[in-house]
Design an enzyme around this catalytic site. Structure first.
Site, PDB file in Angstrom:
ATOM      1  N   CYS A  87      -2.183  -9.859   2.855  1.00  0.00           N
ATOM      2  CA  CYS A  87      -1.646  -9.556   1.528  1.00  0.00           C
ATOM      3  C   CYS A  87      -0.393  -8.710   1.718  1.00  0.00           C
ATOM      4  O   CYS A  87      -0.462  -7.595   2.235  1.00  0.00           O
ATOM      5  CB  CYS A  87      -2.697  -8.793   0.719  1.00  0.00           C
ATOM      6  SG  CYS A  87      -2.044  -8.155  -0.823  1.00  0.00           S
ATOM      7  N   HIS A  95      11.476  -5.060   3.810  1.00  0.00           N
ATOM      8  CA  HIS A  95      10.388  -5.304   4.751  1.00  0.00           C
ATOM      9  C   HIS A  95       9.534  -6.489   4.302  1.00  0.00           C
ATOM     10  O   HIS A  95       9.120  -7.311   5.107  1.00  0.00           O
ATOM     11  CB  HIS A  95       9.523  -4.041   4.878  1.00  0.00           C
ATOM     12  CG  HIS A  95       9.026  -3.799   6.259  1.00  0.00           C
ATOM     13  ND1 HIS A  95       9.754  -3.158   7.223  1.00  0.00           N
ATOM     14  CD2 HIS A  95       7.856  -4.136   6.845  1.00  0.00           C
ATOM     15  CE1 HIS A  95       9.063  -3.116   8.343  1.00  0.00           C
ATOM     16  NE2 HIS A  95       7.905  -3.698   8.147  1.00  0.00           N
TER      17      HIS A  95
HETATM   18  C1  DLZ Z   1       4.864  -2.316   7.465  1.00  0.00           C
HETATM   19  C2  DLZ Z   1       4.161  -3.132   6.451  1.00  0.00           C
HETATM   20  C3  DLZ Z   1       4.490  -3.016   5.088  1.00  0.00           C
HETATM   21  C4  DLZ Z   1       5.571  -2.095   4.594  1.00  0.00           C
HETATM   22  N1  DLZ Z   1       3.842  -3.692   4.154  1.00  0.00           N
HETATM   23  C5  DLZ Z   1       2.859  -4.546   4.524  1.00  0.00           C
HETATM   24  C6  DLZ Z   1       2.146  -5.308   3.552  1.00  0.00           C
HETATM   25  O1  DLZ Z   1       2.362  -5.210   2.338  1.00  0.00           O
HETATM   26  N2  DLZ Z   1       1.191  -6.159   3.999  1.00  0.00           N
HETATM   27  C7  DLZ Z   1       0.893  -6.316   5.330  1.00  0.00           C
HETATM   28  O2  DLZ Z   1       0.014  -7.130   5.647  1.00  0.00           O
HETATM   29  N3  DLZ Z   1       1.536  -5.598   6.257  1.00  0.00           N
HETATM   30  C8  DLZ Z   1       2.485  -4.717   5.893  1.00  0.00           C
HETATM   31  N4  DLZ Z   1       3.154  -3.982   6.836  1.00  0.00           N
HETATM   32  C9  DLZ Z   1       2.696  -4.094   8.251  1.00  0.00           C
HETATM   33  C10 DLZ Z   1       3.315  -5.292   9.013  1.00  0.00           C
HETATM   34  O3  DLZ Z   1       2.643  -6.500   8.683  1.00  0.00           O
HETATM   35  C11 DLZ Z   1       3.150  -5.068  10.534  1.00  0.00           C
HETATM   36  O4  DLZ Z   1       1.814  -4.755  10.829  1.00  0.00           O
HETATM   37  C12 DLZ Z   1       4.054  -3.957  11.039  1.00  0.00           C
HETATM   38  O5  DLZ Z   1       5.398  -4.183  10.673  1.00  0.00           O
HETATM   39  C13 DLZ Z   1       3.964  -3.826  12.584  1.00  0.00           C
HETATM   40  O6  DLZ Z   1       4.398  -5.015  13.209  1.00  0.00           O
END
Ligand code: DLZ
Length: 162
Positions: A87, A95
């Protein structure tokens, strides 16, 4: 498949998953949402005949890591399909775009590289409410939809190899 309610589908049109084996990769980011997606996917797979020992679940930190987690499944486990559950919620920076692009492209590439279904069960929403609505809320559960898609794709492949 339904477009409005992710959990609404023609049950009769779903083949039996009795002898199918699935890998499910779940992102830990927004875990209240992704665990609800996993619950939906697992119960739908079982509803269509998959046995508990044929449902393998692993966790990755975030959605960006889903394709690699799924690749581990393809290389190290004998599974017919892999479901990726995550999600991604829009924040103030770009990002969101980079994560969505990474997981989408990664999933497409895996399908073609392994000639196996890798199912995209990732919610990409503007806010938490939209995600909750699609994780067992008013728009159903994307985990259910991903499970049905996985079963149908495994069945399709099996029919080709008959
Ligand atoms: C860093 C990040 C952010 C800001 N938002 C989400 C998100 O809404 N959903 C999600 O599954 N993961 C998010 N992440 C983490 C990134 O998927 C990832 O784990 C990091 O950038 C490390 O590679």
């Amino acid at each position: 498949m339904a477009t409005k309610d992710l959990s609404q589908y023609d049950t009769e049109s779903v083949p039996s998953a009795k002898n199918m084996r699935f890998g499910i990769v779940v992102a830990e980011w927004n875990f209240d949402i992704t665990s609800a997606l996993a619950k939906g996917a697992l119960s739908t797979l079982q509803k269509h005949g998959a046995s508990e020992e044929n449902l393998l679940v692993k966790y990755v930190p975030g959605s960006f890591e889903l394709p690699l987690g799924a690749q581990y499944f393809a290389e190290m486990e004998n599974v017919d399909a892999i479901i990726l559950l995550g999600c991604v919620i829009q924040g103030e920076t770009r990002h969101f775009d980079f994560i969505c692009e990474g997981v989408t492209k990664g999933t497409v590439d895996l399908n073609l590289k392994y000639n196996k279904p890798f199912i995209f069960g990732v919610l990409t929403t503007e806010n938490v409410q939209q995600a909750q609505d699609r994780a067992g809320g008013k728009h159903g559960n994307k985990g259910d939809e991903a499970a049905v898609t996985a079963i149908k794709m495994v069945h399709l492949k099996q029919n080709f190899s008959l």
